[in-house]
Design an enzyme around this catalytic site. Structure first.
Site, short mmCIF file in Angstrom:
data_model
loop_
_atom_site.label_atom_id
_atom_site.label_comp_id
_atom_site.label_asym_id
_atom_site.label_seq_id
_atom_site.Cartn_x
_atom_site.Cartn_y
_atom_site.Cartn_z
N SER A 167 0.83 -1.35 0.30
CA SER A 167 0.03 0.22 -0.12
C SER A 167 0.58 1.15 0.04
O SER A 167 0.60 2.46 -0.51
CB SER A 167 -1.07 0.16 1.03
OG SER A 167 -0.11 -0.42 2.38
N ASP B 217 -2.74 5.75 11.54
CA ASP B 217 -2.65 4.03 11.88
C ASP B 217 -1.28 3.54 12.16
O ASP B 217 -1.47 2.48 12.33
CB ASP B 217 -3.18 3.58 9.85
CG ASP B 217 -2.66 3.51 9.21
OD1 ASP B 217 -1.04 4.41 9.38
OD2 ASP B 217 -3.29 2.98 8.18
N HIS C 181 0.96 3.88 7.55
CA HIS C 181 1.43 4.38 5.94
C HIS C 181 1.90 5.90 6.34
O HIS C 181 1.87 6.80 7.59
CB HIS C 181 -0.37 4.82 5.76
CG HIS C 181 -0.89 3.45 4.98
ND1 HIS C 181 -1.72 2.71 6.07
CD2 HIS C 181 -0.30 2.61 3.71
CE1 HIS C 181 -2.08 1.31 5.52
NE2 HIS C 181 -1.44 1.27 3.97
#
Length: 297
Positions: A49, A265, A268
């Site tokens: 990601s 989070d 990221h």
């Protein structure tokens, strides 16, 4: 009857000259359709990601970089008027139709800012959020896909079920126009604490080199650290394993994430974090190419 004017040898030479002439015309025709620009430098980007692009890009990120920085679209994006396998100015999103800012964005911008004007940069980005490195293992990816969650399958299917194959497919297209100069990787959160990760990365790297007829001494692998301890990174401990990658791959280099802003989070990076990380990828690549005094911030 043999033509006495030429004789047997003369007729043979005449036919050979015709064959050579036809071959010459074919070579000329081939060169018109397959012309590789040595000043068009291509970089392969892959991972999960953070390479895919998790942060929303901001107005400053969407300023067109001109024709010197291009992206090879890896999927069809009708809403962006982009088609798979075609080059476009590298304005985000660089991965798929609705992804965000990636390290590749500011990698490319920094590269064109610090290389001669005759050099242009192209990136190919194939990334799947949440995936393990096993997804890019060409020999064993099917067993990984078989157990992947439904939300990941949708992304994998965007690459016809085989992200590695799509990466190679696009890279081969790119090689018709330019020269692959490096590979950028950002992956590891889903392999957190996996002590075999470096060996698994080597399998993928070796496959890419073989499938694209590349040499490791001219195509280094740059691997970025995950969100670091200084940002409270949830997988910051994995950076100790990533740090060992050059022991397994001598032409691999680790890109520090220290000071690259993370988000809530703890997995990221923010847009600011991606900008800084991308510049660091570029600074390392530039130093490997002989450019000095590049400050990545």
């Amino acid at each position: 009857m043999i033509n006495l004017r030429y004789g047997v040898a003369g007729l043979f030479n005449l036919k050979m000259n015709r064959v050579i002439f036809i071959l010459f015309l074919l070579v000329l025709s081939f060169n018109k359709t397959y012309s590789q620009d040595k000043n068009f430098h291509i970089y392969i980007c892959f991972g999960q990601s953070n390479m895919e692009g998790n942060a929303k890009f901001e107005p400053q990120d969407t300023v067109a970089p001109g024709q010197r920085f291009q992206v090879l679209e890896a999927v069809d994006c009708p809403d962006l008027n982009r088609k798979k396998g075609h080059w476009y100015p590298a304005v985000p999103p660089l991965t798929r139709c609705y992804t965000g800012l990636t390290p590749a964005d500011y990698f490319g911008k920094t590269m064109i800012a610090n290389t001669p004007r005759e050099v242009s940069i192209g990136v190919i980005n194939v990334a799947v959020g949440g995936c393990k490195i096993e997804l890019f293992d060409k020999d064993n990816y099917k067993s990984y896909v078989a157990t992947a969650p439904d939300w990941m399958i949708n992304t994998i299917n965007a690459y016809d079920g085989n992200p590695y194959h799509r990466l190679v497919e696009m890279a081969k297209l790119a090689q018709k126009e330019g020269v692959i100069k490096g590979i950028l990787l950002h992956q590891g959160e889903s392999n957190n604490n996996d002590t075999l990760w470096t060996k698994k990365v080597k399998v993928v790297y070796d496959h890419l080199l073989k499938d694209l007829n590349l040499k490791s001494n001219t195509v280094p692998l740059l691997a970025g650290e995950l969100v670091g301890e200084d940002q409270g990174g949830a997988c910051a401990g994995m950076n100790k394993i990533i740090a060992k990658l050059p022991l397994t791959i001598p032409t691999a280099y680790v890109i520090s994430s220290r000071g690259c802003e993370g988000v809530a989070d703890k997995l990221h990076f923010s847009a600011a974090g991606y900008r800084k990380l991308g510049k660091r990828y570029a600074a390392k690549m530039l130093s490997l190419q002989g450019y000095a005094n590049i400050n990545p911030e």
